[in-house]
Scaffold this active site. Structure first.
Site, short mmCIF file in Angstrom:
data_model
loop_
_atom_site.label_atom_id
_atom_site.label_comp_id
_atom_site.label_asym_id
_atom_site.label_seq_id
_atom_site.Cartn_x
_atom_site.Cartn_y
_atom_site.Cartn_z
N ASP A 36 -13.22 -48.63 20.75
CA ASP A 36 -12.61 -47.32 20.34
C ASP A 36 -11.82 -46.86 21.75
OD1 ASP A 36 -14.70 -47.72 18.31
OD2 ASP A 36 -13.15 -46.50 17.28
N ARG A 73 -10.06 -37.00 14.82
CA ARG A 73 -11.09 -37.82 15.58
C ARG A 73 -10.95 -37.83 17.03
NH1 ARG A 73 -13.72 -43.07 12.30
NH2 ARG A 73 -15.46 -42.60 13.38
N ARG A 120 -10.70 -46.12 8.97
CA ARG A 120 -11.48 -46.05 10.45
C ARG A 120 -11.38 -47.50 11.09
NH1 ARG A 120 -13.48 -50.40 9.58
NH2 ARG A 120 -14.72 -50.08 11.19
N GLY A 121 -12.03 -47.35 12.45
CA GLY A 121 -11.40 -48.47 13.22
C GLY A 121 -10.26 -47.98 14.01
N ALA A 122 -10.41 -48.33 15.19
CA ALA A 122 -9.51 -48.00 16.11
C ALA A 122 -7.88 -48.17 15.89
CB ALA A 122 -9.69 -48.09 17.67
N GLN A 124 -20.94 -49.94 8.52
CA GLN A 124 -19.65 -50.88 8.46
C GLN A 124 -19.94 -52.09 8.62
OE1 GLN A 124 -20.46 -47.78 10.22
NE2 GLN A 124 -18.61 -46.53 10.79
N ASN A 129 -17.71 -47.72 22.13
CA ASN A 129 -17.60 -48.61 20.94
C ASN A 129 -18.88 -47.85 19.89
OD1 ASN A 129 -16.45 -50.40 18.89
ND2 ASN A 129 -18.31 -51.80 19.21
N LYS A 130 -18.93 -48.36 18.74
CA LYS A 130 -19.79 -47.84 17.76
C LYS A 130 -21.29 -47.63 18.42
CE LYS A 130 -19.26 -46.52 14.49
NZ LYS A 130 -18.91 -45.11 14.29
O1 MRU Z 1 -16.54 -44.97 13.08
P1 MRU Z 1 -15.72 -46.19 12.94
O2 MRU Z 1 -16.12 -47.12 11.83
O3 MRU Z 1 -14.24 -45.71 13.03
O4 MRU Z 1 -16.00 -47.10 14.17
C1 MRU Z 1 -15.17 -48.29 14.47
C2 MRU Z 1 -15.72 -49.04 15.46
O5 MRU Z 1 -16.42 -48.72 16.29
C3 MRU Z 1 -15.29 -50.40 15.80
O6 MRU Z 1 -15.94 -51.15 16.25
C4 MRU Z 1 -13.97 -50.00 16.73
O7 MRU Z 1 -13.15 -49.22 16.09
C5 MRU Z 1 -13.10 -51.13 17.08
S1 MRU Z 1 -12.23 -51.67 15.51
C6 MRU Z 1 -11.29 -53.14 15.69
#
Ligand code: MRU
Length: 371
Positions: free
Chosen positions: A248, A94, A53-55, A207, A258-259
Site C-alpha cells: 500500500d 483512507r 480496495r487495494g492500493a 481478501q 501492506n496488509k
Molecule cells: O485493506 P485493503 O484490502 O485495501 O488492503 C489491500 C492490500 O493490503 C494489498 O495487498 C495492497 O493494496 C496491494 S494491492 C495491489
C-alpha cells in the site's frame, strides 16, 4: 481480465450513462454487484467502506473521484478552493495507501490548470482514464518482469509446480488488470509454467479467501486457501518456493506497508531462506519518506470487522459474531515489513533490490514530492 468469458475491470467509465461504476467487492465471491459513483460522498463511501480496495484501485477511484466532484459541482466547478477542499475529503477516505493521494492530486492538478468549467470536467475525465490505462499497463509489465523469477524456480524444479504464497488480494480486483503480486503468477500460468498458489485467508475481511481465491479460480490457476498462520509451517516443510505480496505504501528506502500479517510472512521467509518479493507500480512509492515504521500511518478500522465474520449461509450473506459479545477487539489494518526482509521489488521498470540506491537508480526521475 476475464470472468466467465467476459472482460471485466473493477472500475470503469460507462459512456452510455456517463457514470463511474465499480464492482462492490464487499459481497464477492457470493454476489456480483455493480454500484454507480455519482457524488463525492459516494466515492468516499466506496473507498472507506471498501466496495473498492487495494492500493492501485483506490488510486484510480480517487482519480475518478475528482471528475465526479467536478460534474457534481456545477457553478462551483471554477472555484479552486472548493475543488481543493473536496479533494482533501477524498484523500482522507483512507490513510495508508499512497496511490489515493497520488491519483487525486494528479487529476486535481490537471483540472486546476484549465480555465473554464467545461474544460476542467473534460480534462479531469481524460486524466482519470489515463491513470487507469497507465496502471493497467504497469501491472502488465510487472507480470513480464516477475515472470523470469518464477521461470527460474520452475527450471530449477524441473517443471514441478512452483509454490507461491501470497497475502491479501493484490490481484486485478485490487488494481485494474493482472494485479501486482498476481501479475507474475498469471503471466507464468499463461506461459504454461506450472504454478500453485497458497492463498492466505487474510483476516479480518478475508481478501485472500474471498477475492484472491475467486480471481485465481476464474483464471484456472491452482490454489489452496490456508489460514493466516499456516505459512511458517509450510515454509519449514519445503512447501513454499516463493512469496510475492503487494503493498500500500513503500518508502524510497524500501520499507513496505501492506496488509496486516505481511511482516510475519517476511520473517518466516527470511528464517527459511525463501525469496520474498514485493510487486508494485511506482504510484505506490512514497518518495518523501525513508522510515516506514515511523512515518507510514497505519489505518485502524472498526473492531466489528474482527468480531463478526461474513459468509454465505444457504444463499444469503450473513454476519456471525465470533468472540464473547463484550470482548473488545482492535483492528490494525496494515503492518510494515522492513527493507532488510525484502528480497526485491518487481516494478513496471524492472526488478531491483530493496535499497534506496537500487530503487532510485530505477526511478532517477522521481524526486521528493514529485507527483
Ligand atoms: O485493506 P485493503 O484490502 O485495501 O488492503 C489491500 C492490500 O493490503 C494489498 O495487498 C495492497 O493494496 C496491494 S494491492 C495491489
Amino acid at each position: 481480465m476475464k470472468v466467465d468469458g467476459k472482460d471485466i475491470r473493477p472500475i470503469w467509465y460507462n459512456q452510455d450513462s456517463g457514470t463511474v461504476q465499480v464492482i462492490d467487492q464487499r459481497f464477492l465471491p457470493h454476489e456480483f454487484i455493480v454500484e454507480d459513483l455519482t457524488t463525492t460522498d459516494d466515492v468516499i463511501e466506496a473507498i472507506k467502506d471498501m466496495y473498492v480496495r487495494g492500493a492501485p484501485l483506490i488510486g484510480a477511484t480517487g482519480a475518478f473521484g475528482v471528475y465526479v466532484t467536478l460534474v457534481q459541482a456545477n457553478n462551483k466547478g471554477n472555484d479552486d478552493e472548493y475543488l481543493i477542499n473536496e479533494c482533501k475529503r477524498l484523500k482522507d477516505a483512507r490513510p495508508t495507501a499512497m496511490n489515493l493521494f497520488w491519483g487525486v492530486d494528479r487529476v486535481m492538478k490537471t483540472a486546476l490548470s484549465q480555465a473554464s468549467y467545461a474544460k476542467r470536467v473534460e480534462a479531469a475525465l481524460n486524466e482519470a482514464l489515463e491513470v487507469v490505462e497507465e496502471e493497467a499497463q504497469n501491472c502488465r509489465k510487472i507480470g513480464e518482469y516477475g515472470l523470469s523469477i518464477v521461470r527460474e524456480i520452475s527450471e530449477k524444479k524441473n517443471g514441478k509446480p512452483v509454490n507461491i504464497l501470497t497475502h491479501c488480494n493484490a490481484g486485478w480486483l485490487a488494481c485494474i488488470e493482472y494485479g501486482t503480486a498476481t501479475a507474475p503468477i498469471y503471466t507464468a500460468f499463461d506461459n504454461s509454467i506450472d504454478v500453485h498458489v497458497w492463498v492466505d485467508e487474510t483476516r479480518p475481511l478475508n481478501q485472500g479467501s474471498r477475492l484472491t481465491a475467486w480471481e485465481l479460480g476464474k483464471h484456472g490457476v491452482n490454489h489452496t486457501v490456508i489460514t493466516d498462520n499456516a505459512g511458517g509451517h509450510l515454509m519449514q516443510h519445503g512447501m513454499v518456493d516463493l512469496v510475492i505480496v503487494g503493498t500500500d505504501r513503500t518508502t524510497r528506502a524500501g520499507d513496505v506497508a501492506n496488509k496486516i500479517g505481511t511482516y510475519l510472512k517476511a520473517l518466516a521467509a527470511k528464517d527459511n531462506h525463501i525469496p520474498f518479493y514485493v510487486a508494485l507500480p511506482s504510484s505506490t512509492f512514497d518518495w518523501d519518506i525513508t522510515d516506514g515504521i515511523a512515518d507510514i500511518p497505519i489505518e485502524e478500522r472498526d473492531p466489528d470487522e474482527i468480531r463478526f465474520v461474513q459468509g454465505d449461509c444457504n444463499g444469503e450473506i450473513k454476519n456471525v459474531l465470533v468472540p464473547p459479545k463484550d470482548s473488545p477487539a482492535a483492528n490494525h489494518a496494515f503492518d510494515v515489513t522492513p527493507a532488510r526482509l525484502v528480497t526485491g521489488f518487481i516494478t513496471e521498470r524492472g526488478v531491483c533490490k530493496a535499497t534506496e540506491n537500487d530503487i532510485m537508480s530505477l526511478f532517477p526521475d522521481k524526486i521528493k514530492s514529485d507527483l
